[in-house]
Motif scaffolding. Structure first.
Motif, mmCIF file in Angstrom:
data_model
loop_
_atom_site.group_PDB
_atom_site.id
_atom_site.type_symbol
_atom_site.label_atom_id
_atom_site.label_comp_id
_atom_site.label_asym_id
_atom_site.label_seq_id
_atom_site.Cartn_x
_atom_site.Cartn_y
_atom_site.Cartn_z
ATOM 1 N N GLY A 27 -7.687 9.075 -4.298
ATOM 2 C CA GLY A 27 -6.270 8.713 -4.229
ATOM 3 C C GLY A 27 -6.027 7.677 -3.152
ATOM 4 N N GLN A 28 -6.701 7.835 -2.014
ATOM 5 C CA GLN A 28 -6.578 6.859 -0.922
ATOM 6 C C GLN A 28 -7.163 5.513 -1.342
ATOM 7 O OE1 GLN A 28 -8.623 8.962 2.170
ATOM 8 N NE2 GLN A 28 -6.931 10.393 2.492
ATOM 9 N N LEU A 29 -8.294 5.541 -2.064
ATOM 10 C CA LEU A 29 -8.885 4.302 -2.570
ATOM 11 C C LEU A 29 -7.898 3.585 -3.480
ATOM 12 C CD1 LEU A 29 -11.296 2.345 -3.156
ATOM 13 C CD2 LEU A 29 -11.868 3.887 -5.057
ATOM 14 N N TRP A 30 -7.270 4.312 -4.412
ATOM 15 C CA TRP A 30 -6.328 3.690 -5.334
ATOM 16 C C TRP A 30 -5.124 3.107 -4.603
ATOM 17 C CZ3 TRP A 30 -7.236 1.778 -9.822
ATOM 18 C CH2 TRP A 30 -8.238 2.317 -10.632
ATOM 19 N N GLU A 31 -4.665 3.763 -3.534
ATOM 20 C CA GLU A 31 -3.555 3.215 -2.747
ATOM 21 C C GLU A 31 -3.961 1.885 -2.110
ATOM 22 O OE1 GLU A 31 -1.599 5.853 0.011
ATOM 23 O OE2 GLU A 31 -1.728 7.506 -1.427
ATOM 24 N N ARG A 32 -5.139 1.853 -1.484
ATOM 25 C CA ARG A 32 -5.638 0.617 -0.872
ATOM 26 C C ARG A 32 -5.815 -0.478 -1.920
ATOM 27 N NH1 ARG A 32 -10.233 2.998 0.929
ATOM 28 N NH2 ARG A 32 -11.433 1.151 0.448
ATOM 29 N N PHE A 33 -6.399 -0.103 -3.054
ATOM 30 C CA PHE A 33 -6.653 -1.080 -4.110
ATOM 31 C C PHE A 33 -5.338 -1.607 -4.686
ATOM 32 C CE2 PHE A 33 -8.016 -2.290 -8.501
ATOM 33 C CZ PHE A 33 -8.842 -3.338 -8.129
ATOM 34 N N GLY A 34 -4.349 -0.735 -4.853
ATOM 35 C CA GLY A 34 -3.042 -1.163 -5.345
ATOM 36 C C GLY A 34 -2.405 -2.179 -4.415
ATOM 37 N N GLN A 35 -2.509 -1.949 -3.109
ATOM 38 C CA GLN A 35 -1.979 -2.907 -2.131
ATOM 39 C C GLN A 35 -2.729 -4.235 -2.221
ATOM 40 O OE1 GLN A 35 -2.378 -0.769 1.550
ATOM 41 N NE2 GLN A 35 -0.555 0.485 1.183
ATOM 42 N N TRP A 36 -4.054 -4.153 -2.348
ATOM 43 C CA TRP A 36 -4.869 -5.366 -2.450
ATOM 44 C C TRP A 36 -4.486 -6.151 -3.706
ATOM 45 C CZ3 TRP A 36 -8.314 -7.374 -5.953
ATOM 46 C CH2 TRP A 36 -9.110 -8.432 -5.514
ATOM 47 N N CYS A 37 -4.297 -5.445 -4.826
ATOM 48 C CA CYS A 37 -3.912 -6.114 -6.080
ATOM 49 C C CYS A 37 -2.556 -6.805 -5.933
ATOM 50 C CB CYS A 37 -3.869 -5.114 -7.230
ATOM 51 S SG CYS A 37 -5.498 -4.577 -7.787
ATOM 52 N N ALA A 38 -1.619 -6.147 -5.268
ATOM 53 C CA ALA A 38 -0.302 -6.754 -5.058
ATOM 54 C C ALA A 38 -0.430 -8.015 -4.203
ATOM 55 C CB ALA A 38 0.643 -5.744 -4.407
ATOM 56 N N GLU A 39 -1.230 -7.955 -3.149
ATOM 57 C CA GLU A 39 -1.426 -9.113 -2.272
ATOM 58 C C GLU A 39 -2.063 -10.290 -3.016
ATOM 59 O OE1 GLU A 39 -3.782 -7.593 0.935
ATOM 60 O OE2 GLU A 39 -2.171 -6.268 1.626
ATOM 61 N N HIS A 40 -2.880 -9.992 -4.021
ATOM 62 C CA HIS A 40 -3.568 -11.039 -4.788
ATOM 63 C C HIS A 40 -2.872 -11.343 -6.119
ATOM 64 C CE1 HIS A 40 -6.645 -10.105 -1.803
ATOM 65 N NE2 HIS A 40 -7.134 -11.294 -2.076
ATOM 66 N N ARG A 41 -1.647 -10.868 -6.247
ATOM 67 C CA ARG A 41 -0.807 -11.120 -7.431
ATOM 68 C C ARG A 41 -1.482 -10.683 -8.725
ATOM 69 N NH1 ARG A 41 1.020 -17.061 -5.539
ATOM 70 N NH2 ARG A 41 1.660 -16.413 -3.481
ATOM 71 N N LEU A 42 -2.118 -9.518 -8.686
ATOM 72 C CA LEU A 42 -2.791 -8.977 -9.865
ATOM 73 C C LEU A 42 -2.022 -7.796 -10.465
ATOM 74 C CD1 LEU A 42 -6.435 -9.008 -8.467
ATOM 75 C CD2 LEU A 42 -5.398 -10.648 -10.055
ATOM 76 N N SER A 43 -0.840 -7.496 -9.918
ATOM 77 C CA SER A 43 -0.084 -6.314 -10.345
ATOM 78 C C SER A 43 1.044 -6.625 -11.320
ATOM 79 C CB SER A 43 0.505 -5.602 -9.122
ATOM 80 O OG SER A 43 -0.527 -5.161 -8.281
ATOM 81 N N GLU A 44 1.393 -7.893 -11.473
ATOM 82 C CA GLU A 44 2.499 -8.271 -12.363
ATOM 83 C C GLU A 44 2.046 -9.407 -13.266
ATOM 84 O OE1 GLU A 44 5.272 -6.595 -12.656
ATOM 85 O OE2 GLU A 44 4.776 -5.275 -10.989
ATOM 86 N N PRO A 45 2.222 -9.336 -14.575
ATOM 87 C CA PRO A 45 2.694 -8.139 -15.252
ATOM 88 C C PRO A 45 1.704 -6.994 -15.072
ATOM 89 C CG PRO A 45 1.854 -9.701 -16.858
ATOM 90 C CD PRO A 45 1.817 -10.380 -15.504
ATOM 91 N N ARG A 46 2.180 -5.800 -15.216
ATOM 92 C CA ARG A 46 1.387 -4.610 -14.929
ATOM 93 C C ARG A 46 0.139 -4.569 -15.806
ATOM 94 N NH1 ARG A 46 3.346 0.805 -13.383
ATOM 95 N NH2 ARG A 46 1.447 1.813 -12.677
ATOM 96 N N PRO A 47 -1.063 -4.554 -15.209
ATOM 97 C CA PRO A 47 -2.305 -4.534 -15.998
ATOM 98 C C PRO A 47 -2.798 -3.109 -16.238
ATOM 99 C CG PRO A 47 -2.834 -4.806 -13.698
ATOM 100 C CD PRO A 47 -1.325 -4.720 -13.775
#
Length: 158
Positions: A27-47
């Motif tokens: 769960g902690q890994l996914w939180e870190r990875f989610g933040q990293w994806c947002a910083e690298h503009r990989l979260s929108e549109p939602r993949p």
């Protein structure tokens, strides 16, 4: 009821790795990875997101188990030191829908190898197991319940 056979495509994935026991640390890994994806503009549109279990905890010591949190990316992404890029070869998988909590997912994985679960004409293959989190993934904050697809690698029986 037997598992459904699906094929995953070849993909280029950005991944962040956890080494150690599967469980709450993921769960902690996914939180870190989610933040990293947002910083690298990989979260929108939602993949779709992919969780790749590189080791079977039934036969690998917990401290050596490896798990990659992943998202599909295009060519040219610079990941820095926090994440790596890998080519996923795709292939045939037996899958089922899971809905439950992180504490319940291990039993769901274990049940996939029970007699009668793998469709006739197919056998388990020695490739990593994968969790697929659809674009509409959400976790119920009050219960911790979430849904994903569980994929185990298979090949046609000889």
């Amino acid at each position: 009821m037997p598992l459904e056979i699906r094929q995953l495509p070849k993909m280029r994935l950005a991944c962040m790795r956890h080494t150690g026991p599967y469980g709450p640390a993921l769960g902690q890994l996914w939180e870190r990875f989610g933040q990293w994806c947002a910083e690298h503009r990989l979260s929108e549109p939602r993949p779709k997101f992919y969780g790749i279990s590189l080791d079977n905890p039934a036969c690998t010591p917990p401290e050596q188990c490896r798990y990659d949190a992943c998202v599909q990316v295009g060519v040219g992404l610079r990941t820095g030191t926090d994440a790596q890029v890998q080519d996923f070869p795709g292939g045939d998988y037996a899958c089922k829908r899971f809905e439950g909590t992180g504490a319940e997912i291990g039993a769901a994985w274990a049940s996939m190898g029970a007699p009668g679960q793998i469709p006739e004409g197919w056998v388990l293959d020695a490739r990593p197991a994968i969790e697929v989190y659809d674009e509409d993934f959400a976790m119920a904050p009050e219960t911790g319940v979430f849904a994903c697809w569980l994929y185990v690698a298979v090949r046609r029986a000889a």
